[in-house]
Design an enzyme around this catalytic site. Structure first.
Site: not given
Ligand code: NAD
Ligand code: UFG
Length: 338
Positions: A60, A126, A150, A154, A296
């Site tokens: 961690d 993000s 969340y 960030k 949203d």
């Molecule tokens: P993910 O959950 O697939 O990856 C995150 C990883 O971090 C996981 O493998 C989890 O096991 C590990 N983790 C969490 N807390 C931990 C800790 N305390 N110590 C060690 N490991 C830990 O998510 P992702 O989509 O790959 O996202 C990666 C990063 O990007 C995150 O910080 C997320 O907030 C950011 N992010 C993701 C998105 C998205 O839509 N996927 C968008 C914007 C930002």
């Molecule tokens: N949506 C649907 N049906 C679903 C899921 C999503 O219509 O079942 C729509 C949402 O309303 C939105 C679009 O698809 O208009 C995208 O939604 P997502 O949930 O895929 O993504 P978000 O834009 O809500 O958020 C994502 C991540 C956040 C991140 C953000 C960054 O979930 O963690 O992108 O822009 F911060």
């Protein structure tokens, strides 16, 4: 000499793809992950893609003694910090848990890095830090008004890292604000496998296409957008991964703090994604229009010009490829890495 990069959260969705890009750029990724939201069998897949399994440590980022040990035993050139929690709804239900992991975790990591003299950090932020933006495309200097714990976690990390860099100007920090990462590595060997019912659009569409879910519920059909559905900037996860390598190289050039959007600069609606996915998969995606999802935002997309100028990075893969690659992964791995 090969540079070792500590990749926290490297077993997760974006982290694992970034390990591919790092290896291909000649870096050696070292994964630190608590496996809270990932499956370590991903390393076998990474070996199949890059020819070499990355080394990994289960642990961690909040474990200071473990971090001190890692920094003492390894010659770490820099850190890419993905580890964190990312579900908006969970963050509303458990804000302290989110601040504990995302904010406190980053502070522990930063202090361990300082003690070890490792001062190069790329941080996963993000686009959610912008909240409901006044206009799109969104430049990096747009106001930040995150709308949930969340997003605030960030933003707090961004602000504290900026304070830290002022206090310790030798640090090299890049904050990357991702828009909507989707898709999978083109091999179909690694991808996103959410636990339980997916919150996000692309994994949900994938599960409808493969027959795991009956139909997509479109969250709102009455937004002020061309077809009434929400508009986002979907960016291919391999483009994002390559953006991290470019950001790391930039950080290694000179001390400072940079904040960059990683997006394509193009918005796509929910129905655009459905249509592109149908074309890529040859399957029809059943959907119905439901009510808006609370919290949203109607529409937003990135201004990625600064990342273009500063990193020489731009997204190269379009919506068709995002859907084709997500589909290849989903079809080949309906139960993730099992
Ligand atoms: P993910 O959950 O697939 O990856 C995150 C990883 O971090 C996981 O493998 C989890 O096991 C590990 N983790 C969490 N807390 C931990 C800790 N305390 N110590 C060690 N490991 C830990 O998510 P992702 O989509 O790959 O996202 C990666 C990063 O990007 C995150 O910080 C997320 O907030 C950011 N992010 C993701 C998105 C998205 O839509 N996927 C968008 C914007 C930002
Ligand atoms: N949506 C649907 N049906 C679903 C899921 C999503 O219509 O079942 C729509 C949402 O309303 C939105 C679009 O698809 O208009 C995208 O939604 P997502 O949930 O895929 O993504 P978000 O834009 O809500 O958020 C994502 C991540 C956040 C991140 C953000 C960054 O979930 O963690 O992108 O822009 F911060």
């Amino acid at each position: 000499m090969t540079h070792t990069i500590l990749v926290t959260g490297g077993a997760g969705f974006i982290g694992s793809h970034t390990c591919v890009a790092l290896a291909q750029a000649g870096y050696e990724p070292l994964i630190l992950d608590n496996l809270g939201n990932s499956d370590i069998r991903v390393v076998d897949r990474l070996a199949r893609i890059t020819g070499r399994a990355p080394r990994w440590i289960e642990g961690d980022v909040r474990d200071r003694a473990l971090l001190d040990r890692i920094f003492a035993e390894e010659r770490i050139a820099g850190v890419i910090h993905f580890a964190g929690l990312k579900a908006v709804g969970d963050s509303v239900a458990d804000p302290i848990g989110y601040y504990e992991n995302n904010v406190h975790g980053t502070w522990v990591l930063t202090q361990a890095m300082e003690a070890a003299g490792v001062r190069t950090l790329v941080f996963s932020s993000s686009a959610t830090v912008y909240g409901d933006p006044e206009r799109s495309p969104i430049p990096e200097d747009a106001p930040c008004r995150p709308a949930n714990p969340y997003g605030r976690s960030k933003r707090i990390v961004e602000e504290t890292l900026a304070d830290w860099q002022q206090a310790s100007p030798g640090w090299r920090i890049v904050l990357l604000r991702y828009f909507n990462p989707v898709g999978a590595h083109e091999s179909g060997l690694i991808g996103e496998h959410p636990q339980g019912k997916p919150n996000n659009l692309m994994p949900f569409v994938c599960q409808v296409a493969v027959g795991l879910r009956d139909k997509l519920v479109v969250h709102g059909g009455d937004y002020p957008t061309a077809d009434g559905t929400g508009v986002r900037d979907y960016v291919h996860v391999m483009d994002l991964a390559e953006g991290h390598v470019a950001a790391l190289r930039k950080a290694q050039e000179a001390p400072g703090l940079l904040t960059l959007n990683l997006g394509t600069g193009q918005g796509a609606s929910v129905l655009d994604v459905v249509k592109a996915f149908e074309a890529a998969s040859g399957r029809s995606i059943a959907y119905e229009i439901g009510p808006r999802r609370p919290g949203d935002v109607p529409a937003y997309w990135a201004d990625p010009a600064l990342a273009g100028r500063v990193l020489g990075w731009q997204a190269r893969r379009g919506l068709e490829q995002m859907c084709a690659d997500a589909w290849r992964w989903q079809q080949g791995n309906p139960r993730g890495y099992e």
